[in-house]
Motif scaffolding. Structure first.
Motif, PDB file in Angstrom:
ATOM      1  N   ARG A  76       0.595  -1.388   0.034  1.00 40.16           N
ATOM      2  CA  ARG A  76      -0.104   0.053   0.072  1.00 40.16           C
ATOM      3  C   ARG A  76       0.942   1.156  -0.121  1.00 40.16           C
ATOM      4  N   ALA A  77       1.512   1.552   0.230  1.00 38.42           N
ATOM      5  CA  ALA A  77       2.828   2.531   0.553  1.00 38.42           C
ATOM      6  C   ALA A  77       3.304   2.650  -0.319  1.00 38.42           C
ATOM      7  N   ALA A  78       4.228   1.736  -1.126  1.00 42.04           N
ATOM      8  CA  ALA A  78       4.941   1.794  -2.300  1.00 42.04           C
ATOM      9  C   ALA A  78       4.013   2.321  -3.423  1.00 42.04           C
ATOM     10  N   LEU A  79       2.037   1.857  -3.200  1.00 44.72           N
ATOM     11  CA  LEU A  79       0.894   2.248  -4.513  1.00 44.72           C
ATOM     12  C   LEU A  79       0.846   3.543  -4.724  1.00 44.72           C
ATOM     13  N   ARG A  80       0.757   4.068  -2.870  1.00 45.32           N
ATOM     14  CA  ARG A  80       0.727   5.592  -2.705  1.00 45.32           C
ATOM     15  C   ARG A  80       1.409   6.098  -3.310  1.00 45.32           C
ATOM     16  N   ALA A  81       2.552   5.573  -2.564  1.00 44.50           N
ATOM     17  CA  ALA A  81       4.300   6.721  -3.369  1.00 44.50           C
ATOM     18  C   ALA A  81       3.955   6.705  -5.052  1.00 44.50           C
ATOM     19  N   TYR A  82       3.800   5.643  -5.572  1.00 45.34           N
ATOM     20  CA  TYR A  82       3.730   5.653  -6.993  1.00 45.34           C
ATOM     21  C   TYR A  82       2.489   6.359  -7.657  1.00 45.34           C
ATOM     22  N   VAL A  96      10.396   5.551  -6.720  1.00 42.12           N
ATOM     23  CA  VAL A  96       9.342   5.233  -6.367  1.00 42.12           C
ATOM     24  C   VAL A  96       9.578   3.937  -7.056  1.00 42.12           C
ATOM     25  N   LEU A  97      10.152   3.749  -8.709  1.00 43.02           N
ATOM     26  CA  LEU A  97       9.929   2.121  -9.338  1.00 43.02           C
ATOM     27  C   LEU A  97       9.747   0.574  -8.135  1.00 43.02           C
ATOM     28  N   GLY A  98      11.460   1.448  -7.950  1.00 42.67           N
ATOM     29  CA  GLY A  98      11.852   0.447  -7.459  1.00 42.67           C
ATOM     30  C   GLY A  98      11.762  -0.259  -5.777  1.00 42.67           C
ATOM     31  N   LEU A 100       7.690   0.583  -5.574  1.00 39.64           N
ATOM     32  CA  LEU A 100       6.777  -0.648  -5.950  1.00 39.64           C
ATOM     33  C   LEU A 100       7.106  -1.805  -6.633  1.00 39.64           C
ATOM     34  N   ASP A 101       7.959  -1.706  -7.056  1.00 39.13           N
ATOM     35  CA  ASP A 101       8.556  -3.031  -7.946  1.00 39.13           C
ATOM     36  C   ASP A 101       9.122  -4.793  -6.809  1.00 39.13           C
ATOM     37  N   GLY A 102       9.706  -3.455  -5.342  1.00 36.39           N
ATOM     38  CA  GLY A 102      10.224  -4.677  -4.872  1.00 36.39           C
ATOM     39  C   GLY A 102       8.343  -5.409  -3.302  1.00 36.39           C
ATOM     40  N   ALA A 103       7.919  -3.603  -3.227  1.00 33.31           N
ATOM     41  CA  ALA A 103       6.099  -4.285  -3.109  1.00 33.31           C
ATOM     42  C   ALA A 103       5.809  -5.644  -3.633  1.00 33.31           C
TER      43      ALA A 103
END
Length: 197
Positions: A76-82, A96-98, A100-103
């Motif tokens: 969720r945190a990575a998605l919101r940052a994206y 941001v891409l990294g 989200l990719d990791g999440a």
């Protein structure tokens, strides 16, 4: 899909992403004298399980563990940052891409041949968190269709709600121009008035 996604006419193909990102409500403003209270719809594993069940994303993969819950919160945190990034910046922002990719890594997908539907993506994960693979699938499909760029985060620092931009040129900055947009514009106007005195 949820009442919220239907109310704001979010396409069904992006409704889980929209709803998941908005489980964290960081709005902090007063509207007509009523202070908006911040909340987290995923306060614990039980709330996450309930959220998934309400959307038909639950599986018979057992119970959600605290580690699975942390995995969901990272997603969720990575998605919101994206989504906070402007669509053009999303493709360039390596940090941001990294993230989200990791999440997304704990949510592997497989291609499945389905009668009458051709090849579809489905969850390779087979535990209680497998249902969140729907987020990865929706992100993938929306990227191919070009609709992911219309999912944005409100530019108002007091809001940060995710919204679906239905404007023809896809240039909206605020979830609601009558609320967030008006607040920002009024504040900027007052600031200009003070500076001109």
């Amino acid at each position: 899909m949820s009442r919220e996604s239907r109310k704001f006419q979010v396409p069904d193909a992006l409704a889980n992403v929209y709803d998941f990102a908005n489980t964290l409500d960081v709005r902090h403003f007063t509207h007509f004298g009523v202070e908006h209270r911040q909340s987290d719809g995923l306060a614990g594993p039980k709330q996450l399980a309930d959220w998934m069940r309400e959307r038909g994303l639950d599986t018979d993969g057992g119970r959600l563990t605290p580690a699975m819950f942390e995995t969901a919160l990272r997603l969720r945190a990575a998605l919101r940052a994206y989504l906070q990034c402007a669509p053009a910046e999303r493709r360039r922002n390596r940090e941001v891409l990294g993230a989200l990719d990791g999440a997304l890594a704990p949510f592997p997908l497989r291609v499945e041949a389905c009668a009458g539907r051709g090849a579809i993506l489905s969850a390779a994960r087979q535990d209680a968190l497998a249902g969140l693979s729907a987020i990865a699938i929706e992100l993938h499909d929306a990227t191919l269709l070009g609709t992911l760029d219309r999912l944005k985060m409100c530019a108002s620092e007091e809001c940060r709600r995710v919204f679906f931009d239905r404007s023809k040129p896809s240039t909206r900055r605020w979830c609601m121009s009558t609320l967030c947009g008006n607040r920002v514009k009024t504040r900027a106007y007052r600031e200009r008035q003070r500076e001109s005195k």
